[in-house]
Design an enzyme around this catalytic site. Structure first.
Site, PDB file in Angstrom:
ATOM      1  N   ASP A 150      -4.230 -14.309 -16.906  1.00 37.49           N
ATOM      2  CA  ASP A 150      -4.987 -13.056 -16.863  1.00 37.49           C
ATOM      3  C   ASP A 150      -4.058 -12.078 -16.113  1.00 37.49           C
ATOM      4  O   ASP A 150      -2.835 -12.300 -16.083  1.00 37.49           O
ATOM      5  CB  ASP A 150      -6.346 -13.244 -16.154  1.00 37.49           C
ATOM      6  CG  ASP A 150      -7.303 -12.065 -16.349  1.00 37.49           C
ATOM      7  OD1 ASP A 150      -7.951 -12.008 -17.398  1.00 37.49           O
ATOM      8  OD2 ASP A 150      -7.393 -11.183 -15.476  1.00 37.49           O
ATOM      9  N   LYS A 199     -13.561 -18.890 -14.595  1.00 37.98           N
ATOM     10  CA  LYS A 199     -12.487 -17.959 -14.239  1.00 37.98           C
ATOM     11  C   LYS A 199     -11.983 -18.321 -12.860  1.00 37.98           C
ATOM     12  O   LYS A 199     -12.726 -18.880 -12.044  1.00 37.98           O
ATOM     13  CB  LYS A 199     -13.027 -16.528 -14.213  1.00 37.98           C
ATOM     14  CG  LYS A 199     -11.969 -15.456 -14.328  1.00 37.98           C
ATOM     15  CD  LYS A 199     -11.591 -15.218 -15.777  1.00 37.98           C
ATOM     16  CE  LYS A 199     -10.437 -14.276 -15.956  1.00 37.98           C
ATOM     17  NZ  LYS A 199     -10.295 -13.880 -17.362  1.00 37.98           N
TER      18      LYS A 199
HETATM   19  P1  NDP Z   1      -1.087  -8.028 -17.042  1.00 41.63           P
HETATM   20  O1  NDP Z   1      -0.942  -8.468 -15.640  1.00 41.63           O
HETATM   21  O2  NDP Z   1      -0.125  -8.508 -18.050  1.00 41.63           O
HETATM   22  O3  NDP Z   1      -1.099  -6.439 -17.110  1.00 41.63           O
HETATM   23  C1  NDP Z   1      -2.044  -5.700 -16.419  1.00 41.63           C
HETATM   24  C2  NDP Z   1      -1.780  -4.220 -16.656  1.00 41.63           C
HETATM   25  O4  NDP Z   1      -2.876  -3.475 -16.135  1.00 41.63           O
HETATM   26  C3  NDP Z   1      -0.541  -3.731 -15.942  1.00 41.63           C
HETATM   27  O5  NDP Z   1       0.011  -2.659 -16.648  1.00 41.63           O
HETATM   28  C4  NDP Z   1      -1.121  -3.279 -14.594  1.00 41.63           C
HETATM   29  O6  NDP Z   1      -0.341  -2.304 -13.929  1.00 41.63           O
HETATM   30  C5  NDP Z   1      -2.438  -2.684 -15.023  1.00 41.63           C
HETATM   31  N1  NDP Z   1      -3.402  -2.805 -13.927  1.00 41.63           N
HETATM   32  C6  NDP Z   1      -3.840  -3.953 -13.345  1.00 41.63           C
HETATM   33  N2  NDP Z   1      -4.678  -3.710 -12.337  1.00 41.63           N
HETATM   34  C7  NDP Z   1      -4.794  -2.371 -12.287  1.00 41.63           C
HETATM   35  C8  NDP Z   1      -5.523  -1.511 -11.460  1.00 41.63           C
HETATM   36  N3  NDP Z   1      -6.315  -1.976 -10.480  1.00 41.63           N
HETATM   37  N4  NDP Z   1      -5.420  -0.173 -11.701  1.00 41.63           N
HETATM   38  C9  NDP Z   1      -4.613   0.301 -12.675  1.00 41.63           C
HETATM   39  N5  NDP Z   1      -3.881  -0.489 -13.489  1.00 41.63           N
HETATM   40  C10 NDP Z   1      -3.982  -1.787 -13.295  1.00 41.63           C
HETATM   41  O7  NDP Z   1      -2.582  -8.430 -17.449  1.00 41.63           O
HETATM   42  P2  NDP Z   1      -3.219  -8.590 -18.901  1.00 41.63           P
HETATM   43  O8  NDP Z   1      -2.602  -7.636 -19.848  1.00 41.63           O
HETATM   44  O9  NDP Z   1      -3.223 -10.023 -19.223  1.00 41.63           O
HETATM   45  O10 NDP Z   1      -4.740  -8.183 -18.626  1.00 41.63           O
HETATM   46  C11 NDP Z   1      -5.215  -6.855 -18.765  1.00 41.63           C
HETATM   47  C12 NDP Z   1      -6.725  -6.870 -18.929  1.00 41.63           C
HETATM   48  O11 NDP Z   1      -7.071  -7.630 -20.089  1.00 41.63           O
HETATM   49  C13 NDP Z   1      -7.510  -7.513 -17.779  1.00 41.63           C
HETATM   50  O12 NDP Z   1      -8.744  -6.856 -17.652  1.00 41.63           O
HETATM   51  C14 NDP Z   1      -7.738  -8.937 -18.278  1.00 41.63           C
HETATM   52  O13 NDP Z   1      -8.867  -9.525 -17.656  1.00 41.63           O
HETATM   53  C15 NDP Z   1      -7.991  -8.665 -19.745  1.00 41.63           C
HETATM   54  N6  NDP Z   1      -7.806  -9.785 -20.661  1.00 41.63           N
HETATM   55  C16 NDP Z   1      -6.638 -10.491 -20.697  1.00 41.63           C
HETATM   56  C17 NDP Z   1      -6.479 -11.512 -21.607  1.00 41.63           C
HETATM   57  C18 NDP Z   1      -5.195 -12.265 -21.748  1.00 41.63           C
HETATM   58  O14 NDP Z   1      -5.110 -13.105 -22.634  1.00 41.63           O
HETATM   59  N7  NDP Z   1      -4.173 -11.996 -20.937  1.00 41.63           N
HETATM   60  C19 NDP Z   1      -7.563 -11.900 -22.504  1.00 41.63           C
HETATM   61  C20 NDP Z   1      -8.719 -11.040 -22.443  1.00 41.63           C
HETATM   62  C21 NDP Z   1      -8.817 -10.048 -21.537  1.00 41.63           C
HETATM   63  P3  NDP Z   1       0.578  -2.739 -12.670  1.00 41.63           P
HETATM   64  O15 NDP Z   1       1.683  -3.539 -13.251  1.00 41.63           O
HETATM   65  O16 NDP Z   1       1.007  -1.466 -12.065  1.00 41.63           O
HETATM   66  O17 NDP Z   1      -0.313  -3.551 -11.767  1.00 41.63           O
HETATM   67  O1  2IT Z   2     -10.282 -12.783 -20.108  1.00 42.59           O
HETATM   68  C1  2IT Z   2      -9.841 -13.650 -20.891  1.00 42.59           C
HETATM   69  O2  2IT Z   2     -10.442 -13.960 -21.927  1.00 42.59           O
HETATM   70  C2  2IT Z   2      -8.549 -14.272 -20.585  1.00 42.59           C
HETATM   71  N1  2IT Z   2      -7.918 -13.910 -19.603  1.00 42.59           N
HETATM   72  C3  2IT Z   2      -8.017 -15.374 -21.450  1.00 42.59           C
HETATM   73  C4  2IT Z   2      -8.636 -16.696 -21.071  1.00 42.59           C
HETATM   74  C5  2IT Z   2      -8.056 -17.901 -21.745  1.00 42.59           C
HETATM   75  O3  2IT Z   2      -8.525 -18.996 -21.382  1.00 42.59           O
HETATM   76  O4  2IT Z   2      -7.190 -17.801 -22.613  1.00 42.59           O
END
Ligand code: NDP
Ligand code: 2IT
Length: 444
Positions: A165, A125
């Site tokens: 992420d 990561k």
């Molecule tokens: P994005 O940046 O696209 O969206 C994040 C969302 O979460 C936004 O709505 C943001 O609000 C909110 N958010 C982030 N930080 C905080 C915080 N500290 N408190 C409250 N709200 C918060 O990220 P993703 O959708 O990609 O990721 C979301 C989660 O999913 C994370 O935990 C990530 O690790 C996990 N994840 C992502 C994957 C992927 O493929 N993208 C795969 C697996 C897991 P705001 O815009 O106001 O900051």
């Molecule tokens: O938390 C996760 O699994 C991710 N942000 C996606 C990682 C990836 O390599 O697609």
């Protein structure tokens, strides 16, 4: 004394300030206690000591110049956690809260998640405390170029393959890829989540959210239910949340609330996803604008209270420790039947304890959000083949992978005499695959 207590102690001594990392390792080591008793060879070969220590941690300076001509300095990270079953694989997070503890906890979780996908990917990561919010496209580009100017020497299609992420989406991946290609003079699958015009996979954008729903559906069906007709609350409104909402809706559920870090919107008859995508993906505005655009929806300041909305299914899809004990109790009082994690470690340990005590179905992120990285691995396969598969082909593979992950977690929980403890199942099944590979490869 439990066999793994001394390892927990070592983790604390080595990482005294890393609360999130300690939280993640404590949970996994607790699940692995029975495994340690059953497999003395893992203890003798130091598998547990080695699995909690990253293979490599890189911390670097990222200088860049903002639109006013002022020099800015951020900190960059890449933690290459475990390469027993494949090249390091995992996302990059750009958020002001990023520090080494956050990146280590995410890298640690990633190892088990990646093992559960059944695909050949190790865990890693990275990220930065850079905040893309409020920055111009050219500032984001200059930051990404500077970040990659250091990162490029550590990564590669067969070495370490980053992706997105929080705060890293298609725009950032594009700038990072462009700079890597320029420095290395090499066109390779070094990043995933790429745009469709330069090697990205169809369905990668949708994969984490869709995969979460495929897992949830498999779990519900195994318990005589389904998403059909359910009221769902989803925290966040980023990549994972939006596509979880889309698939939930396609499967007959009604998504009544979504949030960002400022507040949440409640829309009784179901979130209008086209409007949400326009506000969040295209205009990059605050979720408040959703309620301004649709008077039928209510906006509430503060994101934590989203868990007070009445629902059958809760999908935390924002960030770590966003759903605490109090929130779990409110959800239970309001009749929730399942909590499935789209984010990484969104439920606090106390929340998980409460959910388990009340017999609520709980899906841990390292299993239920594995669809994103699984589809990243499918992107790597397509890049190696120099072919692109259709949306339907990738989506069908994703669904199959998520159903297999559910089955693996459920069966492993049963084998360890703790039916429906999917957290235990995920931790043990992910661990065993990595442990066997580490054992075979000697003390490295
Ligand atoms: P994005 O940046 O696209 O969206 C994040 C969302 O979460 C936004 O709505 C943001 O609000 C909110 N958010 C982030 N930080 C905080 C915080 N500290 N408190 C409250 N709200 C918060 O990220 P993703 O959708 O990609 O990721 C979301 C989660 O999913 C994370 O935990 C990530 O690790 C996990 N994840 C992502 C994957 C992927 O493929 N993208 C795969 C697996 C897991 P705001 O815009 O106001 O900051
Ligand atoms: O938390 C996760 O699994 C991710 N942000 C996606 C990682 C990836 O390599 O697609």
């Amino acid at each position: 004394m439990a066999v793994l207590d001394s390892i927990k102690e070592t983790v604390r001594k080595r990482n005294p300030h890393d609360a999130e990392f300690i939280q993640a390792t404590d949970e996994v080591l607790l699940s692995l206690e029975l495994v340690a008793q059953k497999h003395p060879e893992y203890v003798e070969n130091g598998i547990f000591e080695r699995i909690v220590e990253p293979e490599r941690q890189i911390v670097f300076r990222v200088p860049w110049v903002d639109d006013q001509g002022k020099v800015q300095v951020n900190r960059g990270f890449r933690v290459e956690f475990n390469s027993a079953i494949g090249p390091y694989k995992g996302g990059l997070r750009f958020h002001p809260s990023v520090n080494l503890s956050i990146i280590k906890f995410l890298g640690f979780e990633q190892c088990f998640k990646n093992a559960l996908t059944g695909l050949p990917i190790g865990g890693g990561k990275g990220g930065s405390d850079f905040d893309p919010k409020g920055k111009s496209d050219s500032e984001v580009m200059r930051f990404c170029q500077s970040f990659m100017t250091e990162l490029y020497r550590h990564i590669g299609a067969d070495r370490d393959v980053p992706a997105g992420d929080i705060g890293v989406g298609a725009r950032e991946i594009g700038y990072l890829f462009g700079q890597y290609k320029r420095i290395r003079n090499e066109y390779s699958g070094v990043l995933t989540g790429k745009g469709l015009t330069y090697g990205g996979s169809l369905a990668r954008k949708e994969a984490t959210g869709y995969g979460l729903c495929y897992f949830t559906q498999a779990m519900l069906e195994d318990h005589g239910s389904s998403l059909q007709g359910k009221r769902v609350v989803i925290s966040g409104s980023g990549n994972v949340a939006i596509y979880a909402a889309e698939k939930c809706t396609q499967l007959g559920a009604t998504v009544v609330a979504m949030s960002d870090s400022n507040g949440y919107v409640y829309d009784e008859n179901g979130i209008d996803l086209a409007k949400m995508k326009e506000i969040k993906e295209i205009r990059r505005e605050r979720i408040k604008e959703y309620a301004n655009a649709l008077p039928r929806a209510q906006y509430h300041e503060g994101c934590k209270d989203i868990w007070s909305c009445v629902c059958d299914i809760a999908l935390p899809c924002a960030t770590q420790n966003e759903l605490d004990e109090q929130a779990a109790e409110v959800l239970i009082k309001n009749g929730v039947m399942a909590v499935c994690e789209g984010a990484n470690m969104p439920c606090t340990p106390q929340a998980i304890t409460v959910l388990k005590r009340h017999g609520i179905l709980y899906a841990p992120g390292k299993a239920s959000n594995a669809g994103g990285v699984a589809t990243s691995a499918l992107e790597m396969s397509q890049n190696s083949q120099r072919l692109s598969w259709s949306f339907d082909e990738v989506d069908a593979r994703l669904k199959n992978i998520m159903e297999n992950i559910y089955r693996t977690c459920a069966d492993t929980a049963i084998a360890y005499d703790d039916k429906d403890n999917f957290m235990l199942g995920a931790n043990i099944a992910g661990f065993e695959k990595i442990a066997e590979a580490m054992l075979a490869q000697g003390i490295v």
